[in-house]
Design an enzyme around this catalytic site. Structure first.
Site, PDB file in Angstrom:
ATOM      1  N   LYS A 274       0.799  -1.223   0.000  1.00 33.85           N
ATOM      2  CA  LYS A 274       0.000   0.000   0.000  1.00 33.85           C
ATOM      3  C   LYS A 274       0.835   1.278   0.000  1.00 33.85           C
ATOM      4  CE  LYS A 274      -4.347  -1.669   1.958  1.00 33.85           C
ATOM      5  NZ  LYS A 274      -5.400  -1.422   2.965  1.00 33.85           N
TER       6      LYS A 274
ATOM      7  N   ASN B 209      -4.915   1.916  -1.952  1.00 35.41           N
ATOM      8  CA  ASN B 209      -5.493   0.582  -2.087  1.00 35.41           C
ATOM      9  C   ASN B 209      -6.202   0.384  -3.416  1.00 35.41           C
ATOM     10  OD1 ASN B 209      -8.001   1.870  -1.764  1.00 35.41           O
ATOM     11  ND2 ASN B 209      -8.822   0.217  -0.503  1.00 35.41           N
TER      12      ASN B 209
ATOM     13  N   ASP C 112     -10.624   2.782   1.786  1.00 34.70           N
ATOM     14  CA  ASP C 112     -10.965   2.163   3.071  1.00 34.70           C
ATOM     15  C   ASP C 112     -11.751   3.114   3.978  1.00 34.70           C
ATOM     16  OD1 ASP C 112      -9.775  -0.334   2.562  1.00 34.70           O
ATOM     17  OD2 ASP C 112      -7.810   0.430   3.118  1.00 34.70           O
TER      18      ASP C 112
END
Length: 293
Positions: free
Chosen positions: A73, A94, A109
């Site tokens: 990431k 991501n 996220d």
């Protein structure tokens, strides 16, 4: 229901290691099929050592993009052309979108976390959050919540390898958003109890509650919680964690696992690639029809 692959199928990837356990290919491919979209989503076992070449393959193969998970990431950032604001502030990516060879990195996220709450009719803008954890889940949650209007975040972390990231998160939030963030040592249980008592939402973004820590929770006393607050555990396997059971003993009205966050972060990436809304209700029923178990 799966889409049929032909000469016009557009490829999307998932690059991480280990990755064969991921539910993302099933989620996305069934969503493509449901909407009649000619895409295919495949998982690729890629670590830091092969990441640069894998990202170049997105351009060479004219892939639409890729999801990125651990341990890539942060390592992926130098290989991209630009980042959106949230990815910049989180220093993590991501999701990659390929627009004619230009690769843009996003982090969905935190978006997934916030959307999972609005799906339940809950709005935490202007409110106070206590958040435990500054890792791969805690950082985007903190940053996105601050960007979306959460008024105050009390961030707790152990004095370990993630403490520096926690310090960075607090500094970023205070400099780049209107939210006020403070950092506290998780070892100070008195401060944690006081912060939870003054909060509208408590979020656990640690690995507590999932294997091999199924019997572990940061908070073990239901009296620490109050009835009108939200308790959110980012873990979704098992469906009910020890933290969730404790919160329910405290008669907390709104107790959630990370299933909604997982689905909505995927839906945000889906929208970036296709321009379409993922059929989230359909995917939830298809993959997680035991979500309340």
């Amino acid at each position: 229901m799966m889409a049929q692959i032909d000469g016009h199928t557009i490829l999307i990837g998932l690059m991480a290691t280990p990755i064969r356990h991921s539910m993302s290919p099933t989620m996305h491919n069934n969503a493509f099929a449901k909407l009649g979209l000619n895409y295919a989503y495949l998982a690729f076992e890629v670590g830091n050592d092969r990441l640069e070449k894998a990202i170049e393959a997105i351009r060479i193969l004219d892939m639409r993009g890729s999801n990125i998970s651990m341990p890539n990431k942060q390592k992926v950032i130098p290989y991209l052309d630009q980042l959106d604001k949230s990815a910049q502030l989180c220093d993590a990516v991501n999701t990659i979108v390929n627009d004619d060879g230009k690769l843009t990195g996003y982090t969905t996220d935190g978006i997934g976390f916030m959307k999972s709450l609005t799906d339940e009719g809950l709005d935490i803008r202007g409110k106070k959050m206590t958040l435990v954890g500054a890792g791969g889940a805690g950082t985007p949650i903190a940053i996105q919540a601050a960007l979306d209007g959460v008024k105050e975040i009390a961030l707790f972390n152990r004095d370990d390898s993630q403490w520096a990231q926690a310090e960075k998160n607090v500094k970023t939030i205070n400099q780049e958003t209107d939210c006020h963030a403070t950092l506290h040592h998780l070892e100070n249980q008195t401060e944690l109890k006081e912060a939870i008592a003054a909060s509208d939402i408590y979020v656990d973004a640690t690995g507590c509650g999932m294997k091999p820590l199924e019997d572990v929770a940061v908070v073990n006393d239901p009296s620490w919680f109050h009835q009108d607050m939200i308790v959110f555990d980012t873990v979704y396997a098992p469906r009910e964690t020890k933290l969730m059971r404790i919160a329910k003993q405290g008669v907390v009205k709104h107790v959630f696992n990370g299933l909604g966050m997982m689905l909505e972060q995927g839906a945000a990436a889906f929208k970036l690639w296709t321009g379409k809304d993922m059929p989230v209700a359909y995917i939830r029923q298809l993959l997680f029809n035991d979500a309340q178990a």
